[in-house]
Structures are given as structure tokens and as C-alpha cells.
Write a protein that holds these residues in place. Structure first.
Motif, PDB file in Angstrom:
ATOM      1  N   GLY A 273       0.833  -1.203   0.000  1.00  0.00           N
ATOM      2  CA  GLY A 273       0.000   0.000   0.000  1.00  0.00           C
ATOM      3  C   GLY A 273       0.868   1.254   0.000  1.00  0.00           C
ATOM      4  O   GLY A 273       0.579   2.227  -0.716  1.00  0.00           O
ATOM      5  N   GLN A 274       1.939   1.225   0.771  1.00  0.00           N
ATOM      6  CA  GLN A 274       2.852   2.379   0.820  1.00  0.00           C
ATOM      7  C   GLN A 274       3.473   2.637  -0.557  1.00  0.00           C
ATOM      8  O   GLN A 274       3.584   3.786  -0.993  1.00  0.00           O
ATOM      9  CB  GLN A 274       3.979   2.113   1.831  1.00  0.00           C
ATOM     10  CG  GLN A 274       3.527   2.148   3.287  1.00  0.00           C
ATOM     11  CD  GLN A 274       4.637   1.728   4.262  1.00  0.00           C
ATOM     12  OE1 GLN A 274       5.647   1.144   3.868  1.00  0.00           O
ATOM     13  NE2 GLN A 274       4.439   2.028   5.528  1.00  0.00           N
ATOM     14  N   GLN A 275       3.857   1.557  -1.229  1.00  0.00           N
ATOM     15  CA  GLN A 275       4.478   1.719  -2.551  1.00  0.00           C
ATOM     16  C   GLN A 275       3.497   2.337  -3.548  1.00  0.00           C
ATOM     17  O   GLN A 275       3.863   3.201  -4.332  1.00  0.00           O
ATOM     18  CB  GLN A 275       4.954   0.362  -3.099  1.00  0.00           C
ATOM     19  CG  GLN A 275       6.118  -0.227  -2.351  1.00  0.00           C
ATOM     20  CD  GLN A 275       7.284   0.727  -2.332  1.00  0.00           C
ATOM     21  OE1 GLN A 275       7.763   1.191  -3.367  1.00  0.00           O
ATOM     22  NE2 GLN A 275       7.755   1.078  -1.160  1.00  0.00           N
ATOM     23  N   VAL A 276       2.260   1.854  -3.490  1.00  0.00           N
ATOM     24  CA  VAL A 276       1.266   2.363  -4.450  1.00  0.00           C
ATOM     25  C   VAL A 276       0.964   3.837  -4.148  1.00  0.00           C
ATOM     26  O   VAL A 276       0.919   4.676  -5.063  1.00  0.00           O
ATOM     27  CB  VAL A 276      -0.010   1.507  -4.424  1.00  0.00           C
ATOM     28  CG1 VAL A 276      -1.116   2.157  -5.236  1.00  0.00           C
ATOM     29  CG2 VAL A 276       0.284   0.109  -4.956  1.00  0.00           C
ATOM     30  N   ARG A 277       0.803   4.187  -2.864  1.00  0.00           N
ATOM     31  CA  ARG A 277       0.550   5.608  -2.532  1.00  0.00           C
ATOM     32  C   ARG A 277       1.717   6.479  -2.976  1.00  0.00           C
ATOM     33  O   ARG A 277       1.553   7.583  -3.466  1.00  0.00           O
ATOM     34  CB  ARG A 277       0.328   5.771  -1.020  1.00  0.00           C
ATOM     35  CG  ARG A 277      -1.070   5.399  -0.575  1.00  0.00           C
ATOM     36  CD  ARG A 277      -1.339   5.878   0.832  1.00  0.00           C
ATOM     37  NE  ARG A 277      -0.538   5.171   1.818  1.00  0.00           N
ATOM     38  CZ  ARG A 277      -0.791   3.945   2.270  1.00  0.00           C
ATOM     39  NH1 ARG A 277      -1.825   3.280   1.816  1.00  0.00           N
ATOM     40  NH2 ARG A 277      -0.005   3.385   3.171  1.00  0.00           N
ATOM     41  N   TRP A 278       2.933   5.923  -2.801  1.00  0.00           N
ATOM     42  CA  TRP A 278       4.124   6.673  -3.185  1.00  0.00           C
ATOM     43  C   TRP A 278       4.164   6.884  -4.699  1.00  0.00           C
ATOM     44  O   TRP A 278       4.485   7.964  -5.186  1.00  0.00           O
ATOM     45  CB  TRP A 278       5.366   5.916  -2.685  1.00  0.00           C
ATOM     46  CG  TRP A 278       6.645   6.609  -2.953  1.00  0.00           C
ATOM     47  CD1 TRP A 278       6.880   7.948  -2.938  1.00  0.00           C
ATOM     48  CD2 TRP A 278       7.883   5.995  -3.285  1.00  0.00           C
ATOM     49  NE1 TRP A 278       8.192   8.201  -3.232  1.00  0.00           N
ATOM     50  CE2 TRP A 278       8.830   7.022  -3.441  1.00  0.00           C
ATOM     51  CE3 TRP A 278       8.286   4.668  -3.434  1.00  0.00           C
ATOM     52  CZ2 TRP A 278      10.157   6.763  -3.761  1.00  0.00           C
ATOM     53  CZ3 TRP A 278       9.616   4.418  -3.741  1.00  0.00           C
ATOM     54  CH2 TRP A 278      10.540   5.455  -3.902  1.00  0.00           C
ATOM     55  N   MET A 279       3.814   5.826  -5.432  1.00  0.00           N
ATOM     56  CA  MET A 279       3.782   5.942  -6.892  1.00  0.00           C
ATOM     57  C   MET A 279       2.838   7.080  -7.304  1.00  0.00           C
ATOM     58  O   MET A 279       3.190   7.943  -8.110  1.00  0.00           O
ATOM     59  CB  MET A 279       3.307   4.621  -7.507  1.00  0.00           C
ATOM     60  CG  MET A 279       3.264   4.663  -9.005  1.00  0.00           C
ATOM     61  SD  MET A 279       2.293   3.336  -9.713  1.00  0.00           S
ATOM     62  CE  MET A 279       0.641   4.008  -9.596  1.00  0.00           C
ATOM     63  N   TRP A 280       1.653   7.107  -6.699  1.00  0.00           N
ATOM     64  CA  TRP A 280       0.686   8.157  -7.049  1.00  0.00           C
ATOM     65  C   TRP A 280       1.192   9.526  -6.671  1.00  0.00           C
ATOM     66  O   TRP A 280       1.023  10.491  -7.414  1.00  0.00           O
ATOM     67  CB  TRP A 280      -0.661   7.878  -6.371  1.00  0.00           C
ATOM     68  CG  TRP A 280      -1.483   6.953  -7.194  1.00  0.00           C
ATOM     69  CD1 TRP A 280      -1.726   5.639  -6.948  1.00  0.00           C
ATOM     70  CD2 TRP A 280      -2.112   7.246  -8.438  1.00  0.00           C
ATOM     71  NE1 TRP A 280      -2.476   5.105  -7.949  1.00  0.00           N
ATOM     72  CE2 TRP A 280      -2.741   6.057  -8.882  1.00  0.00           C
ATOM     73  CE3 TRP A 280      -2.204   8.403  -9.231  1.00  0.00           C
ATOM     74  CZ2 TRP A 280      -3.451   5.994 -10.070  1.00  0.00           C
ATOM     75  CZ3 TRP A 280      -2.927   8.327 -10.424  1.00  0.00           C
ATOM     76  CH2 TRP A 280      -3.531   7.142 -10.826  1.00  0.00           C
ATOM     77  N   SER A 281       1.842   9.611  -5.521  1.00  0.00           N
ATOM     78  CA  SER A 281       2.278  10.951  -5.121  1.00  0.00           C
ATOM     79  C   SER A 281       3.394  11.454  -6.045  1.00  0.00           C
ATOM     80  O   SER A 281       3.448  12.615  -6.409  1.00  0.00           O
ATOM     81  CB  SER A 281       2.640  10.988  -3.625  1.00  0.00           C
ATOM     82  OG  SER A 281       4.003  10.965  -3.439  1.00  0.00           O
ATOM     83  N   MET A 282       4.277  10.516  -6.477  1.00  0.00           N
ATOM     84  CA  MET A 282       5.324  10.941  -7.425  1.00  0.00           C
ATOM     85  C   MET A 282       4.720  11.327  -8.764  1.00  0.00           C
ATOM     86  O   MET A 282       5.132  12.283  -9.396  1.00  0.00           O
ATOM     87  CB  MET A 282       6.337   9.816  -7.625  1.00  0.00           C
ATOM     88  CG  MET A 282       7.347   9.733  -6.514  1.00  0.00           C
ATOM     89  SD  MET A 282       8.762   8.727  -6.981  1.00  0.00           S
ATOM     90  CE  MET A 282       8.041   7.118  -7.014  1.00  0.00           C
ATOM     91  N   LEU A 283       3.739  10.529  -9.190  1.00  0.00           N
ATOM     92  CA  LEU A 283       3.094  10.799 -10.473  1.00  0.00           C
ATOM     93  C   LEU A 283       2.407  12.169 -10.436  1.00  0.00           C
ATOM     94  O   LEU A 283       2.516  12.966 -11.376  1.00  0.00           O
ATOM     95  CB  LEU A 283       2.074   9.687 -10.756  1.00  0.00           C
ATOM     96  CG  LEU A 283       1.501   9.616 -12.151  1.00  0.00           C
ATOM     97  CD1 LEU A 283       2.601   9.510 -13.193  1.00  0.00           C
ATOM     98  CD2 LEU A 283       0.562   8.417 -12.278  1.00  0.00           C
ATOM     99  N   GLU A 284       1.731  12.451  -9.336  1.00  0.00           N
ATOM    100  CA  GLU A 284       1.049  13.744  -9.223  1.00  0.00           C
ATOM    101  C   GLU A 284       2.049  14.901  -9.203  1.00  0.00           C
ATOM    102  O   GLU A 284       1.815  15.942  -9.824  1.00  0.00           O
ATOM    103  CB  GLU A 284       0.147  13.745  -7.981  1.00  0.00           C
ATOM    104  CG  GLU A 284      -1.142  12.990  -8.257  1.00  0.00           C
ATOM    105  CD  GLU A 284      -1.899  12.545  -7.003  1.00  0.00           C
ATOM    106  OE1 GLU A 284      -2.836  11.760  -7.143  1.00  0.00           O
ATOM    107  OE2 GLU A 284      -1.524  12.980  -5.898  1.00  0.00           O
ATOM    108  N   ASP A 285       3.183  14.680  -8.528  1.00  0.00           N
ATOM    109  CA  ASP A 285       4.232  15.711  -8.530  1.00  0.00           C
ATOM    110  C   ASP A 285       4.744  15.960  -9.951  1.00  0.00           C
ATOM    111  O   ASP A 285       4.954  17.090 -10.372  1.00  0.00           O
ATOM    112  CB  ASP A 285       5.423  15.288  -7.643  1.00  0.00           C
ATOM    113  CG  ASP A 285       5.088  15.392  -6.170  1.00  0.00           C
ATOM    114  OD1 ASP A 285       4.022  15.959  -5.848  1.00  0.00           O
ATOM    115  OD2 ASP A 285       5.882  14.909  -5.345  1.00  0.00           O
ATOM    116  N   ARG A 286       4.954  14.839 -10.673  1.00  0.00           N
ATOM    117  CA  ARG A 286       5.466  14.977 -12.040  1.00  0.00           C
ATOM    118  C   ARG A 286       4.445  15.681 -12.924  1.00  0.00           C
ATOM    119  O   ARG A 286       4.786  16.506 -13.778  1.00  0.00           O
ATOM    120  CB  ARG A 286       5.787  13.593 -12.629  1.00  0.00           C
ATOM    121  CG  ARG A 286       7.046  12.969 -12.057  1.00  0.00           C
ATOM    122  CD  ARG A 286       8.308  13.555 -12.676  1.00  0.00           C
ATOM    123  NE  ARG A 286       8.511  13.134 -14.039  1.00  0.00           N
ATOM    124  CZ  ARG A 286       9.201  12.053 -14.385  1.00  0.00           C
ATOM    125  NH1 ARG A 286       9.768  11.308 -13.468  1.00  0.00           N
ATOM    126  NH2 ARG A 286       9.358  11.719 -15.648  1.00  0.00           N
TER     127      ARG A 286
END
Ligand code: GDP
Length: 336
Positions: A273-286
Motif C-alpha cells: 500500500g505504501q508503494q502504491v501511494r508513493w507511486m501516485w504521489s510521485m506521479l502527481e508531482d510529475r
């Protein structure tokens, strides 16, 4: 070809052999914002991913002066004496503003900094909190691949940093001060919600009785909260980092937590779950960066923002226009 120190395959092999100099070089690479460095860093992380995940990941927070560095120094030393390899990382929210970093500083951890089985890395000192946290998270993976059994991630309770660190570790430890009886008043409820354990530090000398009293109050406060896991109720301990009192008890709770959550499958779920949330947060930043870096779009953004402010354009129309401009700019960029 990239120079030897920037060769992902070579670096990955050296890290897997436990080479400290290569680990430090790789972290520098990960902290770099140069696009070619980022590319090698991604390659490196992909190579090392299968070798990660074997450590105890523990976040530690508390107000300045609570005894974080004293406790980490002593706890880390106890763990290396027991044959563990320990990495100390940090997420320093103030470093994003000042460019300097205090947390995870070697001079604050005297015993541990001379210890061959310990690796201390201060907080990355530039960028947003999200950026600093991302670099720390990637550093954690490198350390795991290098064979570190315990990763301690230090932070201080300013704004979002505690939640951010809690979302990259398995266990979140909150250090508290023994107060004069009104300690709960200053406590943010939020930190109790994410704590897997509370340790009231400085339970020694004059502080002992006050620490016990504070611990009883935290216990009462935690009792009325719903634990985040059905298999874990956060314990409250009194410790002395300085006198090395009850740090063994504290650590055994971390181990029991890991065993319990592993047995129920919660740990695996928590990490994914942490990895998936992190992926989304990086994607949103990008995506956000894409919006602000595109010169066609930034001009339009200025205009529509004014119109929305004046009340002459509905916000939804502004969003649609900006999206259309971004997509067409990306499209024409591809064709050129
Ligand atoms: P940090 O800012 O949270 O990293 O706190 P430090 O580890 O630098 O400690 C702040 C001060 O509290 C220092 O003077 C430490 O010697 C003292 N200290 C830390 N832990 C203890 C403890 O367990 N007992 C007592 N009496 N003092 C402590």
C-alpha cells in the motif's frame, strides 16, 4: 558509456557486496536532480529491488530535545553489538527551507558514527518534503540491498513530515518527554493516531516519576483510540536513552510487531500500500511539474487564473482549457 562510478550494474554489484563507499556514492546519485543521474538511479533501483525488503523499517519522531539522537545512538549501538547492521536516515523538514540538515547528523551520534556496522546519512537537504522523503525512501532500499538489517528513519514533528515518515516504515515510534502533568494538552492527536509505540524518554533520576505519570496519561489517551491494526495495540513504555534503560524492551516490541503483522499478512499489505501511494504521489508531482514547466501552458494559466479570480470564467472551463493546451502542446512536441 557512463564513468565507472555512474555505472548502475557495477554500483549494484558493489552495493550487494556491502561496499560502503559505493553505497554512499549511490545515495549521492539518488539525491542528484540531474536527469541523466536520475536515469541511472532508476536503473540502479530496478536492479536492487529484488534484494530489498528484509530490514526492520522503523521511524522515530519527537520534539527537538526529547532525546532522539541519544536514543538512536544507544539503540543502534545495542543492535550492532547484537550482530545487526544498522542504517540511520533522516527526513528533516526544515532542510527543505534552510538547505541545512541537523537530523541524522553524525556528530549527534558519537558511538554509532565510529561503528563499522552502522551507516549514518543525514537528510537530503534540498527540495520539497515530498522530494526529500522520496530520496530517503530510495536510500532505504539501497541500504537494505547492502545488507542492513535495521533502518531507523529520524524525523521531527513539523507539519506533514511525521505522516510522511510513518508511511515509509513498518513501525513508527514516538518519543515523548516526561512533563509536569499537563503534557497531553500540547499533544497533537494526529501523532497518537500514527504511533505504533510511545516511549517516554528521560525516565531516570528526577524524571522517573514524571515519566511514569506521563506514560499513564498516554496509555489512557490511546485506549480511547481505534488501533490502526487489529493485531496491534500501541504500547507505552518509559525509557532512558541516556542510561540505556529499557531500550531492549522497546526493541523487543518492534520485533514482536513485525512477527505479528508478518503472520497475519498485514505487513506485506502495508508495504505494498505504501508503494502504491508513493507511486501516485510521485506521479502527481510529475504532472504538476509538467504543467508548470510548459511555457505554452504557464501563460494560459496566468490568464485563466485571473479570469477565475474576477469571476468571468467558471473554474471548470479554465481547467478544461488548460488541459487542452497541455495535451496539444505535448502532441505538437512529439510531432516536431
Ligand atoms: P534530540 O534533539 O531529540 O535529538 O535530543 P538529544 O538526543 O540531542 O538530547 C537532548 C538533551 O537531552 C541532551 O542534553 C541529552 O543528553 C539529554 N537526554 C537525552 N536522552 C536523555 C535521557 O534518557 N535522560 C536524560 N536525563 N537526558 C537525556
Amino acid at each position: 558509456m557512463a564513468p565507472a562510478h555512474l555505472n548502475a550494474e557495477l554500483l549494484a554489484n558493489q552495493i550487494l557486496e556491502g561496499n560502503r563507499a559505493s553505497l554512499a556514492r549511490a545515495i549521492t546519485l539518488i539525491e542528484s536532480r540531474k536527469p541523466d543521474h536520475r536515469k541511472i538511479a532508476r536503473d540502479l533501483l530496478t536492479r536492487l529491488l529484488p534484494f530489498t525488503g528484509n530490514a526492520h523499517r522503523v521511524g522515530i519522531t519527537g520534539v527537538p530535545g526529547v532525546g532522539k539522537s541519544t536514543t538512536i545512538d544507544q539503540l543502534g549501538t545495542n543492535l550492532t553489538a547484537a550482530g545487526k547492521k544498522v542504517a540511520v536516515l533522516a527526513v528533516d523538514p526544515s532542510s527543505t527551507r534552510t538547505g541545512g540538515s541537523i537530523l541524522g547528523d553524525k556528530t549527534r551520534m558519537e558511538q554509532l558514527c565510529g561503528d563499522r556496522n552502522a551507516f549514518i546519512r543525514p537528510s537530503p537537504s534540498a527540495g520539497t518534503l515530498g522530494g526529500v522523503a522520496a530520496r530517503t525512501r530510495e536510500t532505504m532500499f539501497l541500504c537494505e540491498a547492502a545488507g542492513y538489517d535495521v533502518i531507523l528513519v529520524e524525523t521531527v514533528g513539523i507539519g506533514q513530515s511525521e505522516t510522511t515518515v510513518a508511511d515509509m516504515v513498518d513501525f513508527f515510534l514516538v518519543l515523548m518527554l516526561p512533563g509536569a502533568g499537563d503534557e497531553l494538552q500540547g499533544i497533537k492527536k494526529g501523532v497518537l493516531e500514527i504511533a505504533d509505540m510511545i516511549a517516554v524518554n528521560k525516565a531516570d533520576g528526577d524524571g522517573w516519576a514524571r515519566a511514569r505519570k506521563a506514560a499513564a496519561q498516554y496509555r489512557a489517551a490511546l485506549q480511547i483510540m481505534t488501533p490502526s491494526s487489529p493485531s496491534w495495540s500501541p504500547p507505552v513504555l518509559t525509557i532512558s536513552g541516556l542510561a540505556n534503560e529499557s531500550l531492549d524492551k522497546m526493541w523487543s516490541q518492534v520485533v514482536i510487531h513485525q512477527e505479528k503483522l508478518t503472520a497475519t499478512g498485514e505487513l506485506r499489505k502495508k508495504r505494498s500500500g505504501q508503494q502504491v501511494r508513493w507511486m501516485w504521489s510521485m506521479l502527481e508531482d510529475r504532472m504538476r511539474a509538467l504543467l508548470h514547466e510548459n511555457s505554452d501552458v504557464t501563460q494560459l494559466l496566468d490568464q485563466v487564473e485571473k479570469s477565475v479570480e474576477d469571476g468571468t470564467m467558471p473554474a471548470s472551463v479554465a481547467v478544461n482549457d488548460v488541459m487542452m493546451a497541455l495535451l496539444s502542446s505535448l502532441q505538437s512536441g512529439k510531432q516536431n
